[in-house]
Scaffold this active site. Sequence first.
Site, PDB file in Angstrom:
ATOM      1  N   GLU A 156       0.787  -1.199  -0.081  1.00 41.53           N
ATOM      2  CA  GLU A 156       0.072   0.113  -0.060  1.00 41.53           C
ATOM      3  C   GLU A 156       0.798   1.150   0.226  1.00 41.53           C
ATOM      4  O   GLU A 156       0.997   2.365   0.863  1.00 41.53           O
ATOM      5  CB  GLU A 156      -1.015  -0.121   1.151  1.00 41.53           C
ATOM      6  CG  GLU A 156      -1.847  -1.124   0.857  1.00 41.53           C
ATOM      7  CD  GLU A 156      -3.056  -1.137   2.022  1.00 41.53           C
ATOM      8  OE1 GLU A 156      -4.327  -1.497   1.759  1.00 41.53           O
ATOM      9  OE2 GLU A 156      -2.985  -0.472   3.188  1.00 41.53           O
ATOM     10  N   GLU A 160      -6.234  -6.908  -1.543  1.00 44.38           N
ATOM     11  CA  GLU A 160      -7.075  -6.960  -0.240  1.00 44.38           C
ATOM     12  C   GLU A 160      -8.531  -6.518  -0.396  1.00 44.38           C
ATOM     13  O   GLU A 160      -8.706  -5.605  -1.046  1.00 44.38           O
ATOM     14  CB  GLU A 160      -6.190  -6.060   0.956  1.00 44.38           C
ATOM     15  CG  GLU A 160      -4.893  -6.286   1.069  1.00 44.38           C
ATOM     16  CD  GLU A 160      -4.312  -5.297   2.274  1.00 44.38           C
ATOM     17  OE1 GLU A 160      -5.249  -4.764   2.984  1.00 44.38           O
ATOM     18  OE2 GLU A 160      -2.922  -5.335   2.129  1.00 44.38           O
TER      19      GLU A 160
END
Length: 366
Positions: free
Chosen positions: A163, A267
């Site tokens: 991320e 995710e």
Amino acid sequence: MKTSLTVAAFLAVALLPAPALAHDRPGGLTMRGADVSTLQRSVELGQRFYDARGRRDDPYEILEKAGVNYVRLRIWNDPTSGYSNKAKVLKQARAAKAAGHRLLIDFHYSDTWADPGKQFIPKAWEGHSLEQLQQDVYDYTYDICTSLKRQGTTPDSVQIGNEINVGMLWPTGYVNNSDFTPLAGLLNAGYDATRACSRRTQVMVHTALAGDIDAAHWFYDGITAAGAKWDITALSYYCMWHGSLANLSTVIGDVKSRYGKPVVIAETAYPYTTENYDHLENIMLSAAPCDGIPATQQGQAQAFTAVQDTARSAGAIGVFYWEPTWTGIAGNGWDTEDIENSGNAWENMATFDDNGKINPYVRWRR
């Protein structure tokens, strides 16, 4: 969020038992993944896992029967708890591969969590210059990959960073004034190390930008112009924070076309209950977080199916559920500095309930 399933269709189809992988068809979601990074600790603490019929079984086998074919494992450099370090990941990779799963290694390049709000340099690399950090990333990535390869568990995919919306290894790899050059150098160090280890391993660049097409353009345009190399564009998508499925579809289709690379949702998750099973308040408290879909087992399955359907229709090749096995068992907390006592704020988002039984309605669908 608008789901692609009506209630009637969902009840007629999604809630019926189905044999493992019987729904597979050519194309579609070839990467049907589960991030089970906390699973090893849970098993060692005595957590038992049960299939949809209530029979105790190996959790990797239970997930395979639900449609999973890919396991994602995060790796931290030197976490205080010891979990998600090199030795633990090597051991867990053997268990996952033995169950027939493919393997995605998620390099955080930190001693603890790396995400859009924090990207801490590991203690062993503190004070290093950009050039030194590039060598650190190369050496560390190569070491982990070749160690996995030597034991017969070569990763099928890796993420160079987790991320990394505004960079990694802050402050050196932070994107200041839209200068992506330092970040691209770090990404390429990881890419080159992976290629030196295994020509077949696919390299992902992962951001949590599935809800913001302008931010996704800024980031991926930026690393492209700076010469970064990658094979798969990876995005996090949680409907509670990243918006509608219609917008997700737009972002997936856009980045796939714009950068000419496959797209994966690395995710996603949805709650199955509002109950809390330990002392730490859960992150998600709403009884219906998205589009009125209830936080029930059926609702969790509906929301996950809708994400998979949207990703598939938009041209993505995979969807990973984040931490489906992270139950509220005592001692498996989130804080690597205090894993024994810190608690779990995610257990109501797992696909296994507090007794370790899988949600019978949840399936990973090709």
